[in-house]
Design a protein around this motif. Structure first.
Motif, PDB file in Angstrom:
ATOM      1  N   SER A 147     -39.870 -24.807 -47.164  1.00 39.27           N
ATOM      2  CA  SER A 147     -39.881 -24.508 -48.587  1.00 39.27           C
ATOM      3  C   SER A 147     -38.552 -24.889 -49.233  1.00 39.27           C
ATOM      4  CB  SER A 147     -40.133 -23.005 -48.808  1.00 39.27           C
ATOM      5  OG  SER A 147     -41.325 -22.586 -48.197  1.00 39.27           O
ATOM      6  N   GLY A 148     -38.617 -25.821 -50.201  1.00 40.56           N
ATOM      7  CA  GLY A 148     -37.519 -26.209 -51.055  1.00 40.56           C
ATOM      8  C   GLY A 148     -36.108 -25.888 -50.609  1.00 40.56           C
ATOM      9  N   LEU A 149     -35.535 -24.836 -51.208  1.00 40.61           N
ATOM     10  CA  LEU A 149     -34.152 -24.459 -50.961  1.00 40.61           C
ATOM     11  C   LEU A 149     -33.931 -24.043 -49.513  1.00 40.61           C
ATOM     12  CD1 LEU A 149     -31.386 -24.077 -52.250  1.00 40.61           C
ATOM     13  CD2 LEU A 149     -32.031 -21.717 -52.794  1.00 40.61           C
ATOM     14  N   VAL A 150     -34.945 -23.427 -48.906  1.00 43.47           N
ATOM     15  CA  VAL A 150     -34.820 -23.014 -47.507  1.00 43.47           C
ATOM     16  C   VAL A 150     -34.613 -24.220 -46.616  1.00 43.47           C
ATOM     17  CG1 VAL A 150     -35.985 -21.901 -45.562  1.00 43.47           C
ATOM     18  CG2 VAL A 150     -36.209 -20.943 -47.860  1.00 43.47           C
ATOM     19  N   GLU A 151     -35.393 -25.272 -46.858  1.00 43.30           N
ATOM     20  CA  GLU A 151     -35.269 -26.496 -46.057  1.00 43.30           C
ATOM     21  C   GLU A 151     -33.895 -27.130 -46.240  1.00 43.30           C
ATOM     22  OE1 GLU A 151     -37.816 -30.587 -45.188  1.00 43.30           O
ATOM     23  OE2 GLU A 151     -38.071 -29.506 -47.069  1.00 43.30           O
ATOM     24  N   LEU A 152     -33.349 -27.024 -47.455  1.00 41.46           N
ATOM     25  CA  LEU A 152     -32.037 -27.604 -47.737  1.00 41.46           C
ATOM     26  C   LEU A 152     -30.921 -26.838 -47.044  1.00 41.46           C
ATOM     27  CD1 LEU A 152     -30.250 -29.579 -49.368  1.00 41.46           C
ATOM     28  CD2 LEU A 152     -30.258 -27.872 -51.220  1.00 41.46           C
ATOM     29  N   ALA A 153     -31.025 -25.493 -47.037  1.00 40.82           N
ATOM     30  CA  ALA A 153     -29.915 -24.665 -46.567  1.00 40.82           C
ATOM     31  C   ALA A 153     -30.008 -24.271 -45.098  1.00 40.82           C
ATOM     32  CB  ALA A 153     -29.826 -23.396 -47.423  1.00 40.82           C
ATOM     33  N   ALA A 154     -31.223 -24.196 -44.548  1.00 37.25           N
ATOM     34  CA  ALA A 154     -31.393 -23.680 -43.191  1.00 37.25           C
ATOM     35  C   ALA A 154     -31.106 -24.745 -42.148  1.00 37.25           C
ATOM     36  CB  ALA A 154     -32.810 -23.140 -43.005  1.00 37.25           C
ATOM     37  N   ASN A 155     -30.675 -24.303 -40.992  1.00 35.12           N
ATOM     38  CA  ASN A 155     -30.459 -25.189 -39.849  1.00 35.12           C
ATOM     39  C   ASN A 155     -31.688 -25.074 -38.945  1.00 35.12           C
ATOM     40  OD1 ASN A 155     -29.717 -26.448 -37.489  1.00 35.12           O
ATOM     41  ND2 ASN A 155     -27.635 -25.653 -37.481  1.00 35.12           N
ATOM     42  N   PRO A 156     -32.511 -26.118 -38.852  1.00 36.37           N
ATOM     43  CA  PRO A 156     -33.748 -26.007 -38.071  1.00 36.37           C
ATOM     44  C   PRO A 156     -33.522 -25.899 -36.567  1.00 36.37           C
ATOM     45  CG  PRO A 156     -33.416 -28.268 -38.787  1.00 36.37           C
ATOM     46  CD  PRO A 156     -32.363 -27.447 -39.468  1.00 36.37           C
ATOM     47  N   TYR A 157     -32.326 -26.264 -36.098  1.00 40.12           N
ATOM     48  CA  TYR A 157     -32.050 -26.247 -34.660  1.00 40.12           C
ATOM     49  C   TYR A 157     -30.959 -25.235 -34.316  1.00 40.12           C
ATOM     50  CZ  TYR A 157     -34.503 -30.621 -35.448  1.00 40.12           C
ATOM     51  OH  TYR A 157     -35.416 -31.560 -35.856  1.00 40.12           O
ATOM     52  N   ALA A 158     -31.029 -24.078 -34.988  1.00 38.64           N
ATOM     53  CA  ALA A 158     -30.010 -23.034 -34.794  1.00 38.64           C
ATOM     54  C   ALA A 158     -30.578 -21.857 -34.015  1.00 38.64           C
ATOM     55  CB  ALA A 158     -29.468 -22.571 -36.151  1.00 38.64           C
ATOM     56  N   ALA A 159     -31.201 -22.155 -32.888  1.00 38.57           N
ATOM     57  CA  ALA A 159     -31.811 -21.082 -32.106  1.00 38.57           C
ATOM     58  C   ALA A 159     -30.844 -20.459 -31.094  1.00 38.57           C
ATOM     59  CB  ALA A 159     -33.051 -21.605 -31.373  1.00 38.57           C
ATOM     60  N   MET A 160     -29.917 -21.260 -30.573  1.00 39.91           N
ATOM     61  CA  MET A 160     -29.033 -20.812 -29.483  1.00 39.91           C
ATOM     62  C   MET A 160     -27.572 -20.936 -29.894  1.00 39.91           C
ATOM     63  SD  MET A 160     -28.547 -19.751 -26.341  1.00 39.91           S
ATOM     64  CE  MET A 160     -30.062 -20.004 -25.393  1.00 39.91           C
ATOM     65  N   PRO A 161     -26.843 -19.828 -30.012  1.00 36.16           N
ATOM     66  CA  PRO A 161     -27.275 -18.437 -29.841  1.00 36.16           C
ATOM     67  C   PRO A 161     -27.919 -17.909 -31.123  1.00 36.16           C
ATOM     68  CG  PRO A 161     -24.956 -18.480 -30.402  1.00 36.16           C
ATOM     69  CD  PRO A 161     -25.386 -19.929 -30.303  1.00 36.16           C
ATOM     70  N   SER A 162     -28.586 -16.776 -31.032  1.00 38.94           N
ATOM     71  CA  SER A 162     -29.204 -16.181 -32.206  1.00 38.94           C
ATOM     72  C   SER A 162     -28.169 -15.400 -33.004  1.00 38.94           C
ATOM     73  CB  SER A 162     -30.342 -15.242 -31.788  1.00 38.94           C
ATOM     74  OG  SER A 162     -30.778 -14.478 -32.904  1.00 38.94           O
ATOM     75  N   LEU A 163     -27.802 -15.930 -34.178  1.00 34.81           N
ATOM     76  CA  LEU A 163     -26.885 -15.191 -35.037  1.00 34.81           C
ATOM     77  C   LEU A 163     -27.591 -14.044 -35.741  1.00 34.81           C
ATOM     78  CD1 LEU A 163     -24.525 -17.912 -36.534  1.00 34.81           C
ATOM     79  CD2 LEU A 163     -24.072 -16.225 -34.745  1.00 34.81           C
ATOM     80  N   HIS A 164     -28.920 -14.121 -35.849  1.00 38.08           N
ATOM     81  CA  HIS A 164     -29.658 -12.943 -36.317  1.00 38.08           C
ATOM     82  C   HIS A 164     -29.388 -11.770 -35.365  1.00 38.08           C
ATOM     83  CE1 HIS A 164     -32.035 -15.659 -38.892  1.00 38.08           C
ATOM     84  NE2 HIS A 164     -32.432 -14.574 -39.521  1.00 38.08           N
ATOM     85  N   ALA A 165     -29.441 -12.062 -34.061  1.00 37.39           N
ATOM     86  CA  ALA A 165     -29.210 -11.014 -33.064  1.00 37.39           C
ATOM     87  C   ALA A 165     -27.774 -10.519 -33.101  1.00 37.39           C
ATOM     88  CB  ALA A 165     -29.553 -11.540 -31.671  1.00 37.39           C
ATOM     89  N   ALA A 166     -26.833 -11.443 -33.193  1.00 35.52           N
ATOM     90  CA  ALA A 166     -25.417 -11.071 -33.218  1.00 35.52           C
ATOM     91  C   ALA A 166     -25.082 -10.255 -34.456  1.00 35.52           C
ATOM     92  CB  ALA A 166     -24.544 -12.325 -33.161  1.00 35.52           C
ATOM     93  N   ASP A 167     -25.507 -10.731 -35.633  1.00 33.45           N
ATOM     94  CA  ASP A 167     -25.187 -10.037 -36.878  1.00 33.45           C
ATOM     95  C   ASP A 167     -25.845  -8.662 -36.937  1.00 33.45           C
ATOM     96  OD1 ASP A 167     -23.608 -12.093 -37.768  1.00 33.45           O
ATOM     97  OD2 ASP A 167     -25.167 -13.038 -38.964  1.00 33.45           O
ATOM     98  N   ALA A 168     -27.077  -8.570 -36.435  1.00 34.26           N
ATOM     99  CA  ALA A 168     -27.762  -7.271 -36.441  1.00 34.26           C
ATOM    100  C   ALA A 168     -27.013  -6.257 -35.585  1.00 34.26           C
ATOM    101  CB  ALA A 168     -29.195  -7.431 -35.934  1.00 34.26           C
ATOM    102  N   LEU A 169     -26.510  -6.703 -34.437  1.00 32.66           N
ATOM    103  CA  LEU A 169     -25.759  -5.803 -33.558  1.00 32.66           C
ATOM    104  C   LEU A 169     -24.456  -5.369 -34.223  1.00 32.66           C
ATOM    105  CD1 LEU A 169     -25.520  -4.407 -30.822  1.00 32.66           C
ATOM    106  CD2 LEU A 169     -24.447  -6.489 -29.938  1.00 32.66           C
ATOM    107  N   ILE A 170     -23.766  -6.315 -34.852  1.00 27.65           N
ATOM    108  CA  ILE A 170     -22.500  -6.011 -35.515  1.00 27.65           C
ATOM    109  C   ILE A 170     -22.719  -5.046 -36.679  1.00 27.65           C
ATOM    110  CG2 ILE A 170     -20.617  -6.991 -36.876  1.00 27.65           C
ATOM    111  CD1 ILE A 170     -20.987  -9.569 -35.189  1.00 27.65           C
ATOM    112  N   VAL A 171     -23.720  -5.334 -37.502  1.00 28.37           N
ATOM    113  CA  VAL A 171     -24.011  -4.460 -38.645  1.00 28.37           C
ATOM    114  C   VAL A 171     -24.463  -3.083 -38.164  1.00 28.37           C
ATOM    115  CG1 VAL A 171     -25.596  -4.082 -40.575  1.00 28.37           C
ATOM    116  CG2 VAL A 171     -24.532  -6.315 -40.255  1.00 28.37           C
ATOM    117  N   GLY A 172     -25.354  -3.058 -37.186  1.00 21.07           N
ATOM    118  CA  GLY A 172     -25.869  -1.786 -36.694  1.00 21.07           C
ATOM    119  C   GLY A 172     -24.780  -0.876 -36.151  1.00 21.07           C
TER     120      GLY A 172
END
Length: 238
Positions: A147-172
């Motif tokens: 989708s539009g802006l998502v395709e422009l801004a997102a990194n499609p090959y950013a699976a390793m490591p998971s920054l979703h996992a890292a950021d969630a742990l840090i925030v939590g």
């Protein structure tokens, strides 16, 4: 404002600088999709040797429920930039004495992750439909990685490591420390596990990606909270 509007502007500028770094890493990773898919297959091979790809079952079960699809998709889209941003703003305004270490922990972990994206670009599970992985996000109100802006801004090959996992742990962990009520502490302690569940259920990360993200968060913690870590080690050795 704890330190005035100028300081708030400085913090915003730091985040925009990080966004620029992220886009640079995205551009480098995007130039080698073949390598990203090879690395993704490598992750699959490792997981199959260790056990099985339980993420396939998890993702397909969730895809069969509209409610769960909405919840995990909403979590995926908002757990990183939205929740992290709101958490940083809350700590900046209400628990300012904790802000700089919290910010530095997030920044350092993400910089380490960006280096990982450049060195080891990795395709996520949703890019391997032949193995049975669904693209759960495609069912979420028309918003997906194409989708539009998502395709422009997102990194499609950013699976390793998971920054979703890292950021969630840090925030939590950080919010559990600074919040004052037991119920809010409990919610934030559970937040990382929910995010880890969501990113696997949406087909965006393997469990090995999540494990790598946890390691990244812990490595960053050793640097940012080194005095605390050294103190704990000394007390344990005494």
């Amino acid at each position: 404002m704890p330190r005035g509007w100028l300081d708030l502007g400085r913090q915003v500028a730091i985040w925009f600088a990080f966004l620029g770094l992220y886009q640079l890493a995205r551009g480098v990773a995007d130039r080698n999709p073949t390598r990203a898919f090879e690395n993704g297959l490598g992750v699959i091979n490792i997981e199959e040797r260790v056990g099985d790809l339980f993420e396939i079952t998890l993702a397909n079960v969730i895809a069969g429920s509209k409610v769960m699809t909405f919840l995990v998709s909403w979590t995926y889209w908002n757990s990183e930039f939205t929740v992290v941003g709101v958490a940083l703003l809350f700590v900046y305004l209400r628990r300012h004495e904790h802000f700089h270490r919290f910010r530095n922990w997030v920044l350092l972990a993400n910089v380490i992750g960006l280096v990982g994206y450049v060195i080891v670009p990795t395709a996520p599970p949703r890019m391997f439909p032949t193995f049975g992985f669904p693209d759960t996000l495609a069912q979420f109100g028309g918003l997906n990685h194409g989708s539009g802006l998502v395709e422009l801004a997102a990194n499609p090959y950013a699976a390793m490591p998971s920054l979703h996992a890292a950021d969630a742990l840090i925030v939590g962990l950080s919010l559990a420390v600074v919040c004052r009520h037991w119920w809010s502490k409990a919610i934030w302690l559970l937040w990382p596990a929910w995010v880890w569940f969501a990113v696997m259920a949406t087909g965006n990360h393997f469990w090995l990606d999540i494990l790598a993200g946890i390691v990244v968060a812990m490595l960053a913690a050793l640097v940012v909270h080194r005095r605390l870590v050294v103190g704990m080690v000394r007390r344990a050795a005494a």
